[in-house]
Write a protein that holds these residues in place. Structure first.
Motif, PDB file in Angstrom:
ATOM      1  N   THR A  84       0.821  -1.208   0.000  1.00 48.54           N
ATOM      2  CA  THR A  84       0.000   0.000   0.000  1.00 48.54           C
ATOM      3  C   THR A  84       0.855   1.257   0.000  1.00 48.54           C
ATOM      4  N   ARG A  85       1.946   1.237   0.714  1.00 48.85           N
ATOM      5  CA  ARG A  85       2.843   2.407   0.693  1.00 48.85           C
ATOM      6  C   ARG A  85       3.368   2.661  -0.712  1.00 48.85           C
ATOM      7  N   LYS A  88       0.670   4.298  -2.616  1.00 46.95           N
ATOM      8  CA  LYS A  88       0.547   5.707  -2.210  1.00 46.95           C
ATOM      9  C   LYS A  88       1.470   6.577  -3.058  1.00 46.95           C
ATOM     10  N   ASP A  89       2.662   6.068  -3.319  1.00 48.75           N
ATOM     11  CA  ASP A  89       3.611   6.825  -4.147  1.00 48.75           C
ATOM     12  C   ASP A  89       3.178   6.876  -5.603  1.00 48.75           C
ATOM     13  N   PHE A  93      -2.630  12.129  -4.506  1.00 45.44           N
ATOM     14  CA  PHE A  93      -3.479  12.254  -3.321  1.00 45.44           C
ATOM     15  C   PHE A  93      -4.945  12.493  -3.670  1.00 45.44           C
ATOM     16  N   ARG A  96      -6.912   9.305  -4.217  1.00 39.25           N
ATOM     17  CA  ARG A  96      -6.901   8.228  -3.216  1.00 39.25           C
ATOM     18  C   ARG A  96      -8.275   7.969  -2.621  1.00 39.25           C
ATOM     19  N   SER A 125      -6.565   2.712   4.276  1.00 37.32           N
ATOM     20  CA  SER A 125      -6.918   4.138   4.289  1.00 37.32           C
ATOM     21  C   SER A 125      -5.828   4.950   4.967  1.00 37.32           C
ATOM     22  N   LEU A 128      -2.724   5.196   2.963  1.00 37.64           N
ATOM     23  CA  LEU A 128      -2.876   6.084   1.801  1.00 37.64           C
ATOM     24  C   LEU A 128      -3.041   7.543   2.211  1.00 37.64           C
ATOM     25  N   GLY A 129      -3.064   7.799   3.512  1.00 40.53           N
ATOM     26  CA  GLY A 129      -3.215   9.170   3.987  1.00 40.53           C
ATOM     27  C   GLY A 129      -4.652   9.645   4.026  1.00 40.53           C
TER      28      GLY A 129
END
Length: 146
Positions: A84-85, A88-89, A93, A96, A125, A128-129
């Motif tokens: 997941t990290r 995220k990259d 954002f 997401r 969640s 993903l921030g």
């Protein structure tokens, strides 16, 4: 089959993914959530196909191919945190939340929520921030549209 892709995805300093690779990674995350309760239902798989077709403007055959690749990648992917990290990259954002909405669509596809699925969506969640409140609003939007 996906060894090179996973190596790039989980390297200490991953490069942003090209769109097809980001699609595949997000698709595999949908499969991971569907499988998290130990039962990958036909309803969940059908929902994943729907989400992929609409999210990426794919025809049925293209969505099926992406889903099959995602299922294979998910089975080979590392632990959810690293996976997941890396996503995220790869995912801006502002998109997401739509990933979280797609996850909730899959979770709710079989008519119920399982504790394992809830827990995984909450973990994803956060990674993903996306806050718990934003995730809850996403779940309510999905519930209301079904």
């Amino acid at each position: 089959m996906f060894a090179d892709f996973l190596k790039r995805l989980t390297s200490p300093s991953p490069q942003p993914l090209a769109d097809p690779d980001a699609r595949l990674a997000v698709s595999a995350l949908l499969v991971r959530v569907a499988r998290s309760d130990g039962h990958f239902s036909q309803e969940e798989r059908s929902k994943i196909l729907d989400v992929l077709a609409h999210r990426y403007d794919l025809n049925d055959a293209e969505a099926e191919t992406l889903a099959k690749d995602a299922e294979q990648l998910e089975s080979e992917a590392p632990d959810t945190v690293r996976f997941t990290r890396a996503i995220k990259d790869a995912v801006p954002f502002e998109t997401r939340i739509t990933v979280i909405e797609a996850l909730w669509e899959v979770v709710l596809a079989d008519g119920g929520r399982d504790a394992a699925e809830d827990s995984l969506v909450r973990l994803v969640s956060g990674l993903l921030g996306v806050t718990d409140q934003e995730s809850a609003r996403a779940r309510h939007r999905v519930s209301a549209s079904n």
